[in-house]
Design an enzyme around this catalytic site. Structure first.
Site, PDB file in Angstrom:
ATOM      1  N   GLY A  40      31.293  27.193  39.066  1.00 23.04           N
ATOM      2  CA  GLY A  40      30.784  26.402  40.184  1.00 23.04           C
ATOM      3  C   GLY A  40      30.181  25.061  39.798  1.00 23.04           C
TER       4      GLY A  40
ATOM      5  N   GLY B 206      36.359  24.394  36.240  1.00 17.41           N
ATOM      6  CA  GLY B 206      37.695  24.388  36.804  1.00 17.41           C
ATOM      7  C   GLY B 206      37.779  23.840  38.205  1.00 17.41           C
ATOM      8  CG  HIS B 207      37.072  25.187  42.901  1.00 21.54           C
ATOM      9  ND1 HIS B 207      36.231  24.457  43.706  1.00 21.54           N
ATOM     10  CD2 HIS B 207      38.074  25.625  43.688  1.00 21.54           C
ATOM     11  CE1 HIS B 207      36.707  24.466  44.934  1.00 21.54           C
ATOM     12  NE2 HIS B 207      37.821  25.167  44.952  1.00 21.54           N
TER      13      HIS B 207
ATOM     14  NE  ARG C 242      41.334  37.443  40.578  1.00 21.26           N
ATOM     15  CZ  ARG C 242      40.005  37.529  40.747  1.00 21.26           C
ATOM     16  NH1 ARG C 242      39.220  36.555  40.345  1.00 21.26           N
ATOM     17  NH2 ARG C 242      39.469  38.570  41.335  1.00 21.26           N
TER      18      ARG C 242
ATOM     19  CG  HIS D  85      41.297  27.037  41.350  1.00 22.82           C
ATOM     20  ND1 HIS D  85      41.608  28.175  42.061  1.00 22.82           N
ATOM     21  CD2 HIS D  85      40.109  27.283  40.745  1.00 22.82           C
ATOM     22  CE1 HIS D  85      40.631  29.061  41.916  1.00 22.82           C
ATOM     23  NE2 HIS D  85      39.709  28.537  41.119  1.00 22.82           N
TER      24      HIS D  85
ATOM     25  CB  THR E  46      35.795  32.762  42.694  1.00 18.45           C
ATOM     26  OG1 THR E  46      35.714  32.331  41.330  1.00 18.45           O
ATOM     27  CG2 THR E  46      34.420  32.673  43.327  1.00 18.45           C
TER      28      THR E  46
END
Ligand code: PXP
Length: 247
Positions: A198, A219-220, A48, A13, A103
């Site tokens: 998450g 991550g996020h 991706r 991100h 996601t």
């Protein structure tokens, strides 16, 4: 078993923010090096199919710049397999991918695609990559991952985290129980257990407390928290919670 789970920092991100303007900043490789300096045990990046965040060039640069292992997340496509075989990252995590999703929404359907996936991961393993399969906490998926020759499974913690943050307590507890039982089950088959998706300061502790979990990929939330605290302090707090949970 008292060993702390490794923290893999997912830098996707940072690339999302960069790509919002199409330039070079913020640079995900710079974030990866900062995370490495702050004690990340590994860096995770998902190339991706639509290249919406991480680019091919980011992967090239990560491979040459990182000292800690790269966990290369990818869909089970020929294109990605060729890229992984060219770079031979420490680990390859096979994830499901749908273009329309925001996601990685669910785990991989290993049980349904067992034959294809067994053939798909064999060359990756022969090339020396540790192959991890991102799956839901379901017995059939774990058994299938084991049968196709994966060494590692990563349990998808998204449903647990969503239920937690939405205040659906029964669902939260049920998801957590499934994660707990399936961590133990996967470990009993000889699979190394990772978990992620998450996770936040509020949700990481119960998962970090499972004795079988050897790695958490986050991550996020960390990248978001870095806006307020900086990446190193955001990671330090996560590492503190993980250590406390395991103790
Ligand atoms: N693990 C896997 C396999 C993932 O696909 C992702 C998201 O790319 C993560 C962990 C990290 O999830 P989050 O960014 O929600 O922390």
């Amino acid at each position: 078993m008292t060993q702390l789970p490794r923290l893999g920092v997912n830098i996707d991100h940072v690339a999302t923010v960069r790509n919002a303007r199409g330039g070079d900043t913020p640079d995900p490789v710079r974030a990866a090096l900062l995370a490495e300096e702050a004690g990340a045990d590994g860096i995770t990046a998902h190339l991706r199919e639509d290249r919406r965040h991480i680019s091919d060039e980011d992967i090239d640069r990560l491979i040459s710049a990182l000292r800690v292992p790269l966990n290369f997340e990818m869909a089970a496509t020929e294109e990605m397999q060729a890229i992984a075989l060219r770079h031979r990252p420490h680990a390859v995590c096979i994830v499901p991918e749908k273009r329309e999703e925001r996601t990685t929404e669910g785990g991989l359907e290993v049980a349904r695609e067992e034959n294809r996936l067994a053939h798909f991961i064999a060359p990756l393993r022969e090339a020396g990559c540790r192959v991890s399969i991102f799956i839901a906490a379901a017995r059939a998926q774990i058994e299938a991952a084991h049968r196709i020759g994966a060494e590692v499974i990563e349990l998808h913690t998204g449903a647990y985290c969503d239920a937690h943050h939405e205040g659906r307590l029964d669902d939260r507890n049920r998801e957590l129980q499934a994660l707990r039982e399936m961590s133990a089950f996967a470990h009993s088959l000889g699979l190394e257990v990772h978990a992620g998706h998450g996770l936040t300061y509020d949700t990481v502790a119960p998962v970090a407390a499972f004795p079988e979990v050897r790695e958490l990929n986050i991550g996020h939330f960390l990248i978001g928290e870095a806006i307020f605290r900086g990446l190193a302090p955001a990671m330090t707090e996560m590492q503190r919670i993980i250590a406390e949970a395991r103790a």
